[in-house]
Scaffold this active site. Structure first.
Site, PDB file in Angstrom:
ATOM      1  CG  HIS A 188       3.012  44.117  24.989  1.00 42.40           C
ATOM      2  ND1 HIS A 188       3.694  42.963  25.287  1.00 42.40           N
ATOM      3  CD2 HIS A 188       1.894  44.087  25.754  1.00 42.40           C
ATOM      4  CE1 HIS A 188       3.010  42.266  26.183  1.00 42.40           C
ATOM      5  NE2 HIS A 188       1.914  42.940  26.489  1.00 42.40           N
ATOM      6  CG  ASP A 243      15.324  53.357  44.220  1.00 44.62           C
ATOM      7  OD1 ASP A 243      15.718  54.478  43.825  1.00 44.62           O
ATOM      8  OD2 ASP A 243      15.582  52.913  45.350  1.00 44.62           O
TER       9      ASP A 243
END
Length: 465
Positions: A182, A404
């Protein structure tokens, strides 16, 4: 107690056998803009105590006919992902470095002899269908995310900044378990990186749109620092309520609740503050969850001051100078609403919604600069949980579309386990990124004894208005 607008999702208990087959480093495929011994500046937004974590996510994909046998299939999947990752690590080269602390305790990225990210190949004897409903996060998916043996919690120093585990299931479906540091990127930055990686794998050629931008120096603290706000979000508050006992000393369970579009629409209307300034669906949902949580936990004493915190994307707030396209670092501010227990449970929902809206709208460019200076003056060393609920919104991330890799959108994309920090609630899209037409999932941790009270408090009622 069942209601068509609000449904508890029952997570199956699972035991997923996973065998690690191979582990290897992935390094940038071409020379990068850093040499051994170089370092990169991280801003105080990157180095806030709440950012010193790895964000674990998992992506499930159904079987894709690539080769005739599963062993070849696994090799092809891993090669496709690792080759694309090596290419993307050239423009995103900071992710191939490591984190270290400087003498004043601040983090920086450095490039030494140990570089690159970690790719893990694994397989499981189970099938995707045996995992049950892949629409809500399940803590039992944890074996699909790689952790080092005896790894310390919250360890980020001297770690690969990306750890990716590809697990092939007996049915030919597979998962990608990802841990991303993060400190290097916030949620939108992570989606930018993931999109580039996926598009590169999908097309077989490097795709970076927008071009990644580091530029953390624009968030350097002022000299001298100017802290203009009290920053209640960071303040250490003595825990003199029963929250700690209820949430940390009892073993909380992770619950996922499906909230229909119809309920969100009804709630936004019912929760409107009376000042004609309106509210967002997020304001209304957040206020309602906060009140329901406090009701369910029966928080005492009634005069105890509670905090609700949530992250606000500050990208559009920046005008002097504006943020460059492609910036993938942390540009979030923590908004904070406060209320006593009695005000929260006794007043109308519209009043709580107003508090949330005002906290959200208080985030400005000056608030962001003040946050940077506050962290520089008083660098918090640990997370503060006193009287606090933190709500994290994932519904604005294009996490399904971004993931994807050439095998279609994932069946599920998102987090796994909320229980290590039981004062965090996550709002997730259900099955796709377009929450404008569908349900959201509320993931929250509660003691078993409080679950039914929480569900009851969530139900639509005339008392809300």
């Amino acid at each position: 107690m069942a209601h068509p607008w609000i449904q508890e999702m029952h997570l199956p208990r699972l035991n997923i056998p996973v065998t690690i087959d191979n582990m290897f480093k992935v390094t940038p495929s071409k020379p990068i803009d850093a040499k051994p011994g170089d370092n990169l500046y991280l801003s105080n937004l990157d180095d806030m105590i709440g950012a010193r974590v790895f964000t674990p996510t998992v992506y499930f994909y159904k079987r894709h006919e690539l080769h005739v046998c599963d062993e070849e299939n696994q090799k092809f999947l891993v090669k496709t992902l690792s080759d694309a990752l090596a290419d993307v690590l050239v423009p995103y080269y900071p992710l191939s470095g490591r984190l270290r602390e400087t003498k004043d305790g601040k983090l920086e990225v450095f490039f030494g002899s140990d570089e690159g990210v970690l790719m893990v190949e694994a397989h499981s004897g189970t099938t995707l269908s045996e995992l049950g409903d892949l629409t809500a996060p399940n803590p039992d998916w944890e074996p699909l995310i790689f952790k080092f043996p005896n790894e310390e919690p919250y360890k980020v120093l001297d770690m690969p900044l990306i750890i990716a585990q590809v697990t092939l299931f007996r049915c030919g479906g597979f998962s990608l378990g990802l841990r991303l540091c993060h400190c290097i990127c916030d949620g939108l930055g992570a989606m930018q990186f993931l999109s580039a990686w996926a598009a590169t794998a999908r097309t077989g050629t490097l795709v970076t749109d927008p071009k990644p931008c580091w530029d953390r120096e624009m968030f350097r603290p002022r000299n001298p620092p100017v802290v203009k706000f009290p920053h209640m979000e960071f303040m250490r508050i003595e825990e003199r309520s029963n929250l700690t006992t209820a949430l940390w000393q009892t073993k909380p369970v992770q619950k996922c609740i499906r909230i229909s579009k119809e309920f969100q629409t009804w709630l936004k209307s019912a929760a409107q503050p009376f000042d004609l300034a309106g509210c967002t669906t997020f304001d209304a949902m957040t206020a309602h969850i906060w009140r329901s949580w406090v009701h369910a936990l029966d928080v005492k004493p009634l005069d105890y001051q509670l905090r609700l915190t949530f992250s606000v994307n500050a990208r559009q707030k920046l005008k002097n100078p504006p943020l460059k396209d492609g910036f993938y670092g942390n540009v979030v501010c923590v908004a904070c609403a406060t209320s006593t227990v009695s005000d929260l449970v006794d007043r109308q929902l519209s009043e709580t919604t107003r508090l949330v809206r005002e906290a959200r709208q208080s985030i400005s460019e000056e608030y962001l600069r003040s946050t940077i200076d506050y962290v520089d003056v008083d660098r918090p060393k640990q997370l503060e949980f006193g009287g606090k609920l933190t709500i994290t919104q994932w519904t604005r991330f294009s996490i399904y579309k971004s993931a994807d890799f050439g095998w279609g959108k994932p069946l599920y994309a998102g987090p796994i386990d909320l229980t290590p920090t039981p004062q965090v609630c996550v709002l997730l899209p259900e099955g796709d990124d377009d929450c404008s037409s569908g349900s959201i999932i509320v993931g929250i941790c509660l003691p078993e004894s409080a679950v039914q009270r929480f569900l009851q408090a969530l139900l639509p009622s005339s008392e809300l208005t």
